[in-house]
Design a protein around this motif. Structure first.
Motif, PDB file in Angstrom:
ATOM      1  N   THR A 113       4.893   8.545   4.709  1.00  0.00           N
ATOM      2  CA  THR A 113       4.140   7.283   4.634  1.00  0.00           C
ATOM      3  C   THR A 113       4.552   6.302   5.729  1.00  0.00           C
ATOM      4  OG1 THR A 113       5.758   6.448   3.016  1.00  0.00           O
ATOM      5  CG2 THR A 113       3.761   7.481   2.146  1.00  0.00           C
ATOM      6  N   TRP A 114       5.156   6.835   6.791  1.00  0.00           N
ATOM      7  CA  TRP A 114       5.690   5.970   7.852  1.00  0.00           C
ATOM      8  C   TRP A 114       4.577   5.364   8.690  1.00  0.00           C
ATOM      9  CZ3 TRP A 114      10.241   3.816   8.590  1.00  0.00           C
ATOM     10  CH2 TRP A 114      10.513   3.232   9.828  1.00  0.00           C
ATOM     11  N   GLU A 115       4.743   4.075   9.018  1.00  0.00           N
ATOM     12  CA  GLU A 115       3.829   3.366   9.907  1.00  0.00           C
ATOM     13  C   GLU A 115       4.660   2.720  11.021  1.00  0.00           C
ATOM     14  OE1 GLU A 115       0.584   3.194   9.799  1.00  0.00           O
ATOM     15  OE2 GLU A 115       0.221   4.161   7.863  1.00  0.00           O
ATOM     16  N   GLY A 116       4.074   2.590  12.182  1.00  0.00           N
ATOM     17  CA  GLY A 116       4.776   1.907  13.255  1.00  0.00           C
ATOM     18  C   GLY A 116       4.748   2.691  14.544  1.00  0.00           C
ATOM     19  N   PRO A 117       5.086   2.019  15.653  1.00  0.00           N
ATOM     20  CA  PRO A 117       4.980   2.649  16.967  1.00  0.00           C
ATOM     21  C   PRO A 117       6.067   3.664  17.281  1.00  0.00           C
ATOM     22  CG  PRO A 117       5.865   0.433  17.163  1.00  0.00           C
ATOM     23  CD  PRO A 117       5.455   0.598  15.741  1.00  0.00           C
ATOM     24  N   ASP A 147       0.810  -1.218   0.000  1.00  0.00           N
ATOM     25  CA  ASP A 147       0.000   0.000   0.000  1.00  0.00           C
ATOM     26  C   ASP A 147       0.844   1.270   0.000  1.00  0.00           C
ATOM     27  OD1 ASP A 147       1.021   0.077   2.558  1.00  0.00           O
ATOM     28  OD2 ASP A 147      -0.920   0.016   3.580  1.00  0.00           O
ATOM     29  N   GLY A 148       2.172   1.110  -0.087  1.00  0.00           N
ATOM     30  CA  GLY A 148       3.055   2.269  -0.131  1.00  0.00           C
ATOM     31  C   GLY A 148       3.538   2.741   1.220  1.00  0.00           C
ATOM     32  N   SER A 149       3.036   2.173   2.308  1.00  0.00           N
ATOM     33  CA  SER A 149       3.481   2.581   3.638  1.00  0.00           C
ATOM     34  C   SER A 149       4.859   1.983   3.934  1.00  0.00           C
ATOM     35  CB  SER A 149       2.481   2.133   4.702  1.00  0.00           C
ATOM     36  OG  SER A 149       2.399   0.720   4.752  1.00  0.00           O
ATOM     37  N   ALA A 187      14.742  -1.762  14.318  1.00  0.00           N
ATOM     38  CA  ALA A 187      14.680  -0.704  15.331  1.00  0.00           C
ATOM     39  C   ALA A 187      15.504  -1.078  16.555  1.00  0.00           C
ATOM     40  CB  ALA A 187      13.226  -0.433  15.724  1.00  0.00           C
ATOM     41  N   SER A 188      15.370  -2.306  17.021  1.00  0.00           N
ATOM     42  CA  SER A 188      16.115  -2.727  18.206  1.00  0.00           C
ATOM     43  C   SER A 188      17.612  -2.812  17.909  1.00  0.00           C
ATOM     44  CB  SER A 188      15.593  -4.073  18.718  1.00  0.00           C
ATOM     45  OG  SER A 188      15.705  -5.076  17.722  1.00  0.00           O
ATOM     46  N   TYR A 189      17.961  -3.174  16.677  1.00  0.00           N
ATOM     47  CA  TYR A 189      19.377  -3.230  16.309  1.00  0.00           C
ATOM     48  C   TYR A 189      19.997  -1.833  16.305  1.00  0.00           C
ATOM     49  CZ  TYR A 189      23.588  -4.448  13.685  1.00  0.00           C
ATOM     50  OH  TYR A 189      24.897  -4.620  13.287  1.00  0.00           O
TER      51      TYR A 189
END
Length: 208
Positions: free
Chosen positions: A123-127, A72-74, A82-84
């Protein structure tokens, strides 16, 4: 188990751990490019480098290495990325990006990096947001079409910028890993089966 035996066991465990880390470093670096090809340095060259250079800098490709673009382009972090990055930050290991973007996005790396940040963030997704601040001014992008990867120019520019520091490059493509190895980086192809998703932080520390 008495105290003396316990101490001996502890010392033996430490020695085994050090030997294992050395063996894993050898195996990881020599196998960084599939089949051990593509100019990946052997243990002898790594050993010389460890004695000659400090302050490792870990460079990454961006797309499908640290982030994934969905249908969907996100855009979001790839699993474990992220943890790395957080683990590298906690150990004060500098990081950078070597990534292709349109040269028309700016006349300097800083301008092109700012446009890249804008495009990704839109278009960023995530916590949690992408860790742009961790990269500082170490985002290398092509100034012309001729500089686009897999041309070696961006890796060479990053090498000059990093001075005498030992350099690591991590990416998902065989071709880019091979080029990085050919110009002196410790290469690592991410996302391979039966191998850590990224070059283990402890092994990166050994390079410094």
């Amino acid at each position: 188990m008495n105290r003396s035996a316990s101490k001996k066991l502890g010392r033996a465990s430490l020695a085994f751990g050090a030997a294992l880390a050395s063996a894993v470093l050898c195996t990881t670096v020599s196998a960084a490019a599939p089949g051990g090809v593509g100019g990946a340095p052997g243990m002898d060259s790594v050993a010389r480098t460890v004695g000659e250079r400090a302050c490792p800098v870990v460079y990454f490709d961006l797309g499908e290495t640290l982030v994934h673009t969905a249908d969907d382009g996100s855009i979001a972090y790839r699993s474990g990325a992220a943890s790395y990055l957080r683990a590298l930050r906690e150990r004060h290991i500098r990081i950078g990006l070597i990534t292709n973007v349109p040269p028309s996005w700016g006349t300097t790396d800083a301008e092109r990096a700012a446009r890249l940040k804008k495009e990704v963030d839109a278009t960023w997704e995530g916590p949690e947001p992408f860790a742009w601040n961790d990269f500082g001014g170490r985002i290398l992008t092509p100034r012309t079409e001729a500089e686009r990867k897999p041309a070696p120019v961006l890796w060479q520019r990053a090498k000059v910028q990093s001075g005498s520091c030992r350099l690591v490059f991590q990416a998902e493509t065989v071709e880019e890993v091979k080029v990085a190895a050919s110009v002196g980086y410790v290469p690592y192809q991410v996302g391979q089966p039966h191998r850590p998703a990224f070059l283990p932080v402890g092994l990166v520390q050994l390079l410094g």
